[in-house]
Design a protein around this motif. Structure first.
Motif, PDB file in Angstrom:
ATOM      1  N   GLU A 111       0.840  -5.052  -9.565  1.00 34.51           N
ATOM      2  CA  GLU A 111      -0.355  -5.711  -8.879  1.00 34.51           C
ATOM      3  C   GLU A 111       0.051  -7.012  -8.034  1.00 34.51           C
ATOM      4  O   GLU A 111      -1.075  -7.153  -7.029  1.00 34.51           O
ATOM      5  CB  GLU A 111      -1.140  -6.252 -10.143  1.00 34.51           C
ATOM      6  N   ARG A 112       1.070  -7.551  -8.268  1.00 37.60           N
ATOM      7  CA  ARG A 112       1.548  -8.655  -7.312  1.00 37.60           C
ATOM      8  C   ARG A 112       1.759  -8.302  -5.967  1.00 37.60           C
ATOM      9  O   ARG A 112       1.525  -8.896  -5.048  1.00 37.60           O
ATOM     10  CB  ARG A 112       2.440  -9.779  -8.075  1.00 37.60           C
ATOM     11  N   VAL A 113       2.440  -6.960  -6.131  1.00 36.74           N
ATOM     12  CA  VAL A 113       3.031  -6.291  -4.781  1.00 36.74           C
ATOM     13  C   VAL A 113       1.605  -6.123  -4.118  1.00 36.74           C
ATOM     14  O   VAL A 113       1.662  -6.105  -2.636  1.00 36.74           O
ATOM     15  CB  VAL A 113       4.038  -5.196  -5.089  1.00 36.74           C
ATOM     16  N   PHE A 114       0.648  -5.374  -4.724  1.00 35.59           N
ATOM     17  CA  PHE A 114      -0.284  -4.789  -4.066  1.00 35.59           C
ATOM     18  C   PHE A 114      -1.303  -5.828  -3.548  1.00 35.59           C
ATOM     19  O   PHE A 114      -2.141  -5.655  -2.549  1.00 35.59           O
ATOM     20  CB  PHE A 114      -0.987  -3.758  -4.939  1.00 35.59           C
ATOM     21  N   ARG A 115      -1.116  -7.134  -4.060  1.00 34.51           N
ATOM     22  CA  ARG A 115      -2.063  -8.295  -3.406  1.00 34.51           C
ATOM     23  C   ARG A 115      -1.474  -8.564  -1.985  1.00 34.51           C
ATOM     24  O   ARG A 115      -2.084  -9.497  -1.531  1.00 34.51           O
ATOM     25  CB  ARG A 115      -2.055  -9.110  -4.454  1.00 34.51           C
ATOM     26  N   LEU A 116      -0.145  -8.265  -1.816  1.00 37.97           N
ATOM     27  CA  LEU A 116       0.198  -8.703  -0.623  1.00 37.97           C
ATOM     28  C   LEU A 116      -0.477  -8.297   0.797  1.00 37.97           C
ATOM     29  O   LEU A 116      -1.398  -7.295   0.776  1.00 37.97           O
ATOM     30  CB  LEU A 116       1.664  -8.267  -0.412  1.00 37.97           C
ATOM     31  N   PHE A 122       0.673   3.406  -2.971  1.00 42.53           N
ATOM     32  CA  PHE A 122       1.825   3.279  -3.947  1.00 42.53           C
ATOM     33  C   PHE A 122       3.175   2.852  -3.421  1.00 42.53           C
ATOM     34  O   PHE A 122       3.239   2.778  -2.238  1.00 42.53           O
ATOM     35  CB  PHE A 122       2.004   4.502  -4.792  1.00 42.53           C
ATOM     36  N   PHE A 123       4.046   2.266  -4.452  1.00 45.30           N
ATOM     37  CA  PHE A 123       5.224   1.534  -4.061  1.00 45.30           C
ATOM     38  C   PHE A 123       6.321   2.564  -4.738  1.00 45.30           C
ATOM     39  O   PHE A 123       6.496   2.614  -6.084  1.00 45.30           O
ATOM     40  CB  PHE A 123       5.612   0.451  -4.290  1.00 45.30           C
ATOM     41  N   ASN A 124       7.559   3.146  -4.033  1.00 46.59           N
ATOM     42  CA  ASN A 124       8.417   3.900  -4.693  1.00 46.59           C
ATOM     43  C   ASN A 124       9.630   3.033  -4.637  1.00 46.59           C
ATOM     44  O   ASN A 124      10.339   2.517  -3.694  1.00 46.59           O
ATOM     45  CB  ASN A 124       8.761   5.092  -3.908  1.00 46.59           C
TER      46      ASN A 124
END
Length: 358
Positions: free
Chosen positions: A85-90, A127-129
């Protein structure tokens, strides 16, 4: 600059304790529940049940309670989702610094980078792999950059990967034994320290935008790897009612008759499915389950859908050859037999419609 008391933390999206229940009035897929602790204890009846599931539809629930490896997956998936969630907020520009490149499945996939049907309708999930081989080595040996949010949780990812990988290999060893294959054969093709396409995928699907017509977050496909371990908290996963041996991908849809059935999330359980590599190694004895992802049904669809997946895939240099034993049917030797796992997975991903150059 605002005063400290004026600053408000962003509202959390990943709040499984608040999710509404899965609807009880929609068609769901009936799949067995296998106990991980029983498999680890060598329970003969449980081994028979997991083999039956994998030669049938290729999907089953894996109950994770009662053992350390299962507890680590349960707790780790929750913590990784919060990291995601923190990554996708970037900002998008920042996330695009880590986007997937050609023949590189690791990194960020933006929403709309895959097509879901013959009309070219874009997917809606991002998504993030997170690459296995970067998370289990010292920082100096990593092959690509990662956001600080992921690096700050590198120890978490490493522990999750080692546990999920071991669980996947344990299931594969049971299947090998039942086929008369040396249980070490799968392990030799999936050594954790060797370069491979294994990764943790953190996915965020947006809330449902249209009630009547489902937006496709991830299009119809079978996984290209060997075994997949999925943790999710909301519905959205659907499996085609017919075996993947009969229903093949055709312009984003199965070409055989059937229907999409929901897979209900089950508390305390992972959802396990086999991929194309398992079907290839076994020459069709094992089944790869065809599936897709849409927003969750009913009131659940009002929430963003997070999922954590670990893909166990063959080592990059593994030749995609069938097992040569009595329990695996013989097949014709063709030129594709010599293909490596790297090329195999890239071809499978390309067939799914991923636009890795964009």
């Amino acid at each position: 600059m605002p005063h400290k008391e004026e600053y408000e933390e962003p509202t959390e999206e990943f709040t499984p304790e608040l999710y509404p229940p899965f609807p009880d009035d929609i068609p769901t897929l009936d799949i067995p529940t296998i106990g991980l602790s029983k498999l680890l204890d060598g329970d003969a009846a449980e081994k028979d049940r997991v083999f039956d599931a994998c030669v049938g539809r290729g999907f089953f629930y894996l109950e994770l309670g009662g053992c350390d490896a299962g507890s680590m997956i349960l707790d780790g998936a929750d913590r990784i989702a919060r990291t995601g969630e923190r990554v996708f907020r970037l900002p998008l520009a920042e996330k695009m610094r880590y986007k997937q490149a050609r023949k590189q499945l690791f990194g960020y996939k933006f929403a709309g980078s895959s097509v879901t049907d013959k009309a070219g309708t874009p997917d809606t999930a991002e998504f993030f792999n997170v690459a296995k081989n970067d998370m289990i080595v010292p920082d100096a040996e990593m092959r690509r950059p990662w956001p600080a949010e992921i690096l700050d949780s590198k120890e978490l990812f490493a522990g999750y990967i080692r546990n999920a990988h071991a669980v996947g290999l344990n299931v594969l060893a049971v299947l090998a034994e039942k086929m008369g294959v040396d249980p070490g054969e799968f392990a030799r093709r999936h050594r954790i320290e060797e370069p491979s396409g294994d990764h943790v995928r953190i996915t965020r699907g947006p809330p449902r935008a249209v009630k009547e017509i489902p937006e496709i977050q991830t299009p119809s496909h079978t996984d290209s790897g060997t075994i997949t371990i999925l943790m999710n908290w909301l519905g959205g996963l659907q499996v085609w009612s017919e075996s993947a041996r009969k229903a093949h991908l055709s312009n984003g849809q199965p070409d055989g008759p059937g229907e999409w059935l929901w897979v209900k999330p089950k508390r305390g359980c992972a959802i396990i499915n086999l991929g194309d590599a398992a079907m290839r190694f076994s020459n069709g004895v094992l089944c790869a389950g065809r599936h897709r992802v849409i927003p969750a049904p009913g009131a659940q669809g009002e929430w963003p859908r997070y999922s954590i997946v670990y893909f166990v895939r063959p080592e990059d240099n593994c030749l995609m050859k069938k097992f040569k034993v009595k329990g695996v049917p013989e097949g014709s030797e063709d030129e594709e037999e010599a293909i490596t796992a790297t090329e195999w997975i890239f071809r499978q991903s390309s067939a799914l419609g991923n636009k890795l150059d964009d």
